[in-house]
Design a protein around this motif. Sequence first.
Motif, mmCIF file in Angstrom:
data_model
loop_
_atom_site.group_PDB
_atom_site.id
_atom_site.type_symbol
_atom_site.label_atom_id
_atom_site.label_comp_id
_atom_site.label_asym_id
_atom_site.label_seq_id
_atom_site.Cartn_x
_atom_site.Cartn_y
_atom_site.Cartn_z
ATOM 1 N N TYR A 10 0.979 -1.180 0.078
ATOM 2 C CA TYR A 10 -0.165 -0.053 -0.138
ATOM 3 C C TYR A 10 0.907 1.252 0.152
ATOM 4 N N GLY A 18 -5.560 -1.121 3.098
ATOM 5 C CA GLY A 18 -5.823 0.013 4.188
ATOM 6 C C GLY A 18 -7.455 -0.263 4.578
ATOM 7 N N ARG A 39 -0.373 -3.921 4.269
ATOM 8 C CA ARG A 39 -1.723 -4.836 4.312
ATOM 9 C C ARG A 39 -2.434 -3.682 3.542
#
Length: 435
Positions: free
Chosen positions: A271, A291, A289
Amino acid sequence: MAKFDVLVVGGGGREHALVWKIAQSRLVNKVYCAPGNAGIASIAECVPIDAVDIGGLLKFARQKNIGLTVVGPEAPLALGIVNEFKKQGLRIFGPSKAASMLEASKAFAKKIMQEARVPTAKFRLISNIDEAMEFARQNDHAVLKADGLAGGKGVFVCRSKQEIMDAANKLLQERIFGAASNMIIAEELLEGPEVSVIGFCDGKTIRLLYPSQDHKAAFDNDSGSNTGGMGAYAPVPFVSEKLLREVKQKIMQAVVDKMGEKRAPFVGVLYAGLMVVDGEPFVLEFNCRFGDPEAQVILPLLESDIVELMLACVEGKLLEKDVKLKSGAATCVVMASGGYPGSYEKGKEIFGLEDALREKNVVVFHAATKLENGKIVSSGGRVLGVTGFGKNLPDSVTAAYNAVSKVSFEKMHYRNDIGKKALARGGAREWTRTP
Ligand code: AMP
Ligand code: GLY
């Protein structure tokens, strides 16, 4: 391929969206979620194991013969959950402890970005209050950040010397984030719209999902303090295909290549939190990871089987996979407890969920709810994420707010302007492929 069971780690809105999408996979038999929440419990079996109880999760995965574990939040990743599962021969989707450093240490991320020549704000590292005060004497504005994980709250945007000094005091003297601010980053204050670009990675190849935009401030017109995110929409109209291609090549691919060189290949979801300054993308942060609440808009717009993509990442075969996206747009409005992100009360009964679900083109993701005496009650700050879909952004905004209007709980608050700035720029583009 034989079907298998999946364990999703976490219990917020992002994990509800993950479970919802994973449950649609043709490869999946049953989904478990640890610890989950009241909404997740309607589509998966929730097990009361904390997301950072790696020993407990390992034991459960072995007992239940879990075919794939998917990690939602950053904390277990930074603790090395992926390394532990792999050591025991268990299949898990997410970055290793070393690769998670991209999120867990902002100083590490800056170093990688410098080496990979990725555009980011100019910065310096500061580790004591004297240095910080000297910095404040020389600068009228800056952004001060805790190096380590601070639940999204470790960033201070300072527009005066006084604000710089106050932030430095909180981080280095009062140490409100403990060891996470043993070192701080002082960086150039940039101005421009923000966008979250999120993609799957197998250590070499990247496949992007739609760019999305979070709304971090608590209240309308971006006022009030920063929260974990009060809403999001996707795709983002001002992100052209050309800009997205540039982000993919000069930022995401450059970092993934550098992590490979460092023998910390990035496998999982990368991300990039970006600010677009005069048309050029600059990295504000990397996360390792999905959001939250970005997942609640980009996952429903993913056409492809998510578990196939996750397996391709784990096996290093993402190059062979195409990512298909749905046309149209999605908007998620977060309904929060009164007082959030400050102190708030829990245990408020939530009314109208069934009416909201009867609305067309809507999914209600639970972020912090639990079942108490047969009633669904709030159990945290961000309580629900109501996602609406439409053929374009305005329609998705309307769908989301129609459903929001059916739901109520005591002292709830939500923003009335999710997607508004994008609407002012005119609708959403309709892509079905990212570069
Ligand atoms: P981060 O956790 O690093 O993404 O920062 C949280 C929020 O602080 C971002 O979403 C931005 O709104 C703001 N921010 C972070 N870095 C900067 C910067 N260099 N200039 C201006 N705003 C920033
Ligand atoms: N929505 C911001 C984040 O998940 O970090």
